[in-house]
Design a protein around this motif. Structure first.
Motif, PDB file in Angstrom:
ATOM      1  N   SER A  38      10.088  -3.104   4.699  1.00 44.73           N
ATOM      2  CA  SER A  38       8.791  -2.986   4.042  1.00 44.73           C
ATOM      3  C   SER A  38       7.682  -2.769   5.062  1.00 44.73           C
ATOM      4  N   LEU A  39       6.882  -1.743   4.813  1.00 47.84           N
ATOM      5  CA  LEU A  39       5.691  -1.488   5.615  1.00 47.84           C
ATOM      6  C   LEU A  39       4.504  -2.006   4.826  1.00 47.84           C
ATOM      7  N   LEU A  40       3.854  -3.017   5.373  1.00 46.91           N
ATOM      8  CA  LEU A  40       2.802  -3.739   4.675  1.00 46.91           C
ATOM      9  C   LEU A  40       1.458  -3.417   5.298  1.00 46.91           C
ATOM     10  N   GLY A  41       0.486  -3.108   4.458  1.00 47.31           N
ATOM     11  CA  GLY A  41      -0.842  -2.827   4.988  1.00 47.31           C
ATOM     12  C   GLY A  41      -1.831  -2.563   3.883  1.00 47.31           C
ATOM     13  N   ALA A  42      -3.109  -2.664   4.209  1.00 50.40           N
ATOM     14  CA  ALA A  42      -4.165  -2.394   3.234  1.00 50.40           C
ATOM     15  C   ALA A  42      -4.259  -0.896   2.979  1.00 50.40           C
ATOM     16  N   ASN A  43      -5.027  -0.512   1.964  1.00 46.46           N
ATOM     17  CA  ASN A  43      -5.301   0.903   1.744  1.00 46.46           C
ATOM     18  C   ASN A  43      -5.925   1.503   2.997  1.00 46.46           C
ATOM     19  N   GLY A  44      -5.437   2.668   3.399  1.00 45.76           N
ATOM     20  CA  GLY A  44      -5.976   3.328   4.579  1.00 45.76           C
ATOM     21  C   GLY A  44      -5.329   2.923   5.884  1.00 45.76           C
ATOM     22  N   ALA A  45      -4.329   2.034   5.820  1.00 45.66           N
ATOM     23  CA  ALA A  45      -3.688   1.576   7.059  1.00 45.66           C
ATOM     24  C   ALA A  45      -2.741   2.626   7.632  1.00 45.66           C
ATOM     25  N   GLY A  46      -2.309   3.589   6.819  1.00 45.12           N
ATOM     26  CA  GLY A  46      -1.407   4.629   7.305  1.00 45.12           C
ATOM     27  C   GLY A  46      -0.034   4.611   6.660  1.00 45.12           C
ATOM     28  N   LYS A  47       0.145   3.791   5.614  1.00 43.90           N
ATOM     29  CA  LYS A  47       1.467   3.666   4.988  1.00 43.90           C
ATOM     30  C   LYS A  47       1.936   4.983   4.375  1.00 43.90           C
ATOM     31  N   THR A  48       1.093   5.572   3.529  1.00 44.66           N
ATOM     32  CA  THR A  48       1.492   6.801   2.843  1.00 44.66           C
ATOM     33  C   THR A  48       1.652   7.954   3.826  1.00 44.66           C
ATOM     34  N   THR A  49       0.818   8.016   4.839  1.00 47.35           N
ATOM     35  CA  THR A  49       0.970   9.052   5.868  1.00 47.35           C
ATOM     36  C   THR A  49       2.312   8.912   6.573  1.00 47.35           C
ATOM     37  N   THR A  50       2.724   7.685   6.851  1.00 45.61           N
ATOM     38  CA  THR A  50       4.025   7.443   7.479  1.00 45.61           C
ATOM     39  C   THR A  50       5.151   7.970   6.606  1.00 45.61           C
ATOM     40  N   PHE A 193      13.103   2.231   2.260  1.00 42.41           N
ATOM     41  CA  PHE A 193      11.873   2.110   3.046  1.00 42.41           C
ATOM     42  C   PHE A 193      10.745   1.923   2.043  1.00 42.41           C
ATOM     43  N   LEU A 194      10.214   0.713   1.983  1.00 42.96           N
ATOM     44  CA  LEU A 194       9.279   0.312   0.935  1.00 42.96           C
ATOM     45  C   LEU A 194       7.885   0.112   1.505  1.00 42.96           C
ATOM     46  N   THR A 195       6.916   0.807   0.940  1.00 40.62           N
ATOM     47  CA  THR A 195       5.526   0.491   1.266  1.00 40.62           C
ATOM     48  C   THR A 195       4.916  -0.176   0.049  1.00 40.62           C
ATOM     49  N   THR A 196       4.121  -1.184   0.294  1.00 42.24           N
ATOM     50  CA  THR A 196       3.574  -1.938  -0.840  1.00 42.24           C
ATOM     51  C   THR A 196       2.293  -2.642  -0.445  1.00 42.24           C
ATOM     52  N   GLN A 197       1.448  -2.888  -1.449  1.00 42.26           N
ATOM     53  CA  GLN A 197       0.290  -3.758  -1.269  1.00 42.26           C
ATOM     54  C   GLN A 197       0.560  -5.133  -1.852  1.00 42.26           C
ATOM     55  N   TYR A 198       1.699  -5.293  -2.514  1.00 42.81           N
ATOM     56  CA  TYR A 198       2.023  -6.569  -3.134  1.00 42.81           C
ATOM     57  C   TYR A 198       2.777  -7.457  -2.154  1.00 42.81           C
ATOM     58  N   LEU A 199       2.120  -8.507  -1.682  1.00 45.17           N
ATOM     59  CA  LEU A 199       2.736  -9.403  -0.717  1.00 45.17           C
ATOM     60  C   LEU A 199       3.976 -10.067  -1.294  1.00 45.17           C
ATOM     61  N   GLU A 200       3.920 -10.437  -2.558  1.00 43.35           N
ATOM     62  CA  GLU A 200       5.062 -11.071  -3.203  1.00 43.35           C
ATOM     63  C   GLU A 200       6.270 -10.129  -3.204  1.00 43.35           C
ATOM     64  N   GLU A 201       6.014  -8.841  -3.371  1.00 43.92           N
ATOM     65  CA  GLU A 201       7.089  -7.844  -3.406  1.00 43.92           C
ATOM     66  C   GLU A 201       7.799  -7.757  -2.054  1.00 43.92           C
TER      67      GLU A 201
END
Length: 318
Positions: A38-50, A193-201
């Motif tokens: 899981s790649l964890l980060g706020a909006n704009g951190a670069g998750k979707t670009t990755t 390879f999971l990107t998420t804003q949900y910490l619980e997820e």
């Protein structure tokens, strides 16, 4: 076998800028086969670009990447053949039925007609969509659309699946259903390879988590490893009588005392070793503890401690 050869994804020095804005600033990642990363980060951190770069949808400015054993720069077609991508927004065609969406994907993967129909039927069964298979996708609920979207990704039997915020907008029951589907895929050998804003997820699913901030990985490890890095963990000891509280306070020193609750709060990293040491010390003095509970920081604490709150961009626990 080298680390790169045994990894589903290996990234070294990945960089990407849009004009003067640096989005990825030397990203290093290693994802083991058959795991959830899981790649964890706020909006704009670069998750979707990755995700876009690793799935060949966007070119990198610099860096080396291997996905499913293939070099991203030299073998993009081989990478595409080995992966599946489910983005933030559904790729489902609303004008088609669920079955027709899957058959369309089978055609795009050049499956023979009979093989495509068998694959579609298998996936409709696997994702509990048989009853709705002949209905237009426009009539599906959010959870059903997400299941269909993921089923479409699986038509080509990918080795690696990129899930970019796959449960955004789903209700709690649909989110948990999706979690179980992800667990089942990994049990079958697929790498997620999971990107998420949900910490619980991330806490619930990921074998390893990387925290991304301003294009850099600022921490990586299991959820428990990350939690233990953050101050605030403690063991709460409750006693049946004031005498036990007094004796433990004299022994442990740095503990915080709650006289009304007959309890002590003892700083601890939550590890088994530190817990055993604490219990042994109490046992050596024959101090009886009525109740013991371990409290560790959660991923909210980890995220805020590692990334700060300067942009007011937060991940969410719901």
């Amino acid at each position: 076998m080298t680390t790169r050869q045994s990894s589903a994804i290996a990234v070294t020095g990945l960089r990407k800028s849009f004009g003067d804005q640096v989005v990825l600033d030397g990203l290093d990642l290693t994802v083991r086969r058959g795991t959830v990363f899981s790649l964890l980060g706020a909006n704009g951190a670069g998750k979707t670009t990755t995700v876009k770069i690793l799935s060949t949808l966007l070119s990198a400015d610099a860096g080396e990447v291997q996905v499913a054993g293939h070099d991203l720069a030299r073998e993009p077609d081989a990478v595409r053949a080995a992966i599946g991508v489910t983005g933030q927004f559904s790729a489902v065609d609303n004008l088609l039925t669920g079955e027709e969406n899957l058959l369309l994907m089978a055609d795009l993967h050049h499956l023979a007609r009979g093989e495509g129909r068998r694959r579609a039927a298998q996936l409709l069964e696997q994702f509990d969509l048989v009853e709705a298979s002949r209905k237009p996708a426009s009539t599906y609920s959010g959870g059903m659309r997400r299941r269909l979207d993921l089923a479409m990704t699986l038509v080509g039997s990918p080795q690696v699946i990129f899930l970019d915020e796959p449960t955004t907008g789903l209700d709690p029951r649909s989110r948990r259903n999706m979690w179980q589907i992800i667990r089942d895929l990994v049990a079958g050998g697929v790498t997620i390879f999971l990107t998420t804003q949900y910490l619980e997820e991330a806490d619930e699913l990921a074998d390893r988590i990387a925290v991304l901030d301003h294009g850099r990985v600022v921490a990586e490890g299991t959820a428990e490893e990350l939690k233990r890095r953050i101050p605030g963990g403690h063991v709460r000891l409750r006693f049946a009588a004031p005498q036990g509280l007094d004796a433990a306070m004299g022994l442990l020193g740095q503990a915080s005392r709650d006289n009304d609750a007959l309890a002590l709060r003892v700083p601890s990293d939550g590890s088994l070793r530190s817990l055993k040491t604490l219990i042994d010390r109490l046992d050596d003095r024959a101090i009886e503890v009525d109740e013991l509970s371990v409290h560790t920081p959660d991923l909210d604490d980890v995220f805020l401690a590692l990334t700060g709150d300067s942009t007011n961009e937060k991940v969410t626990t719901r």
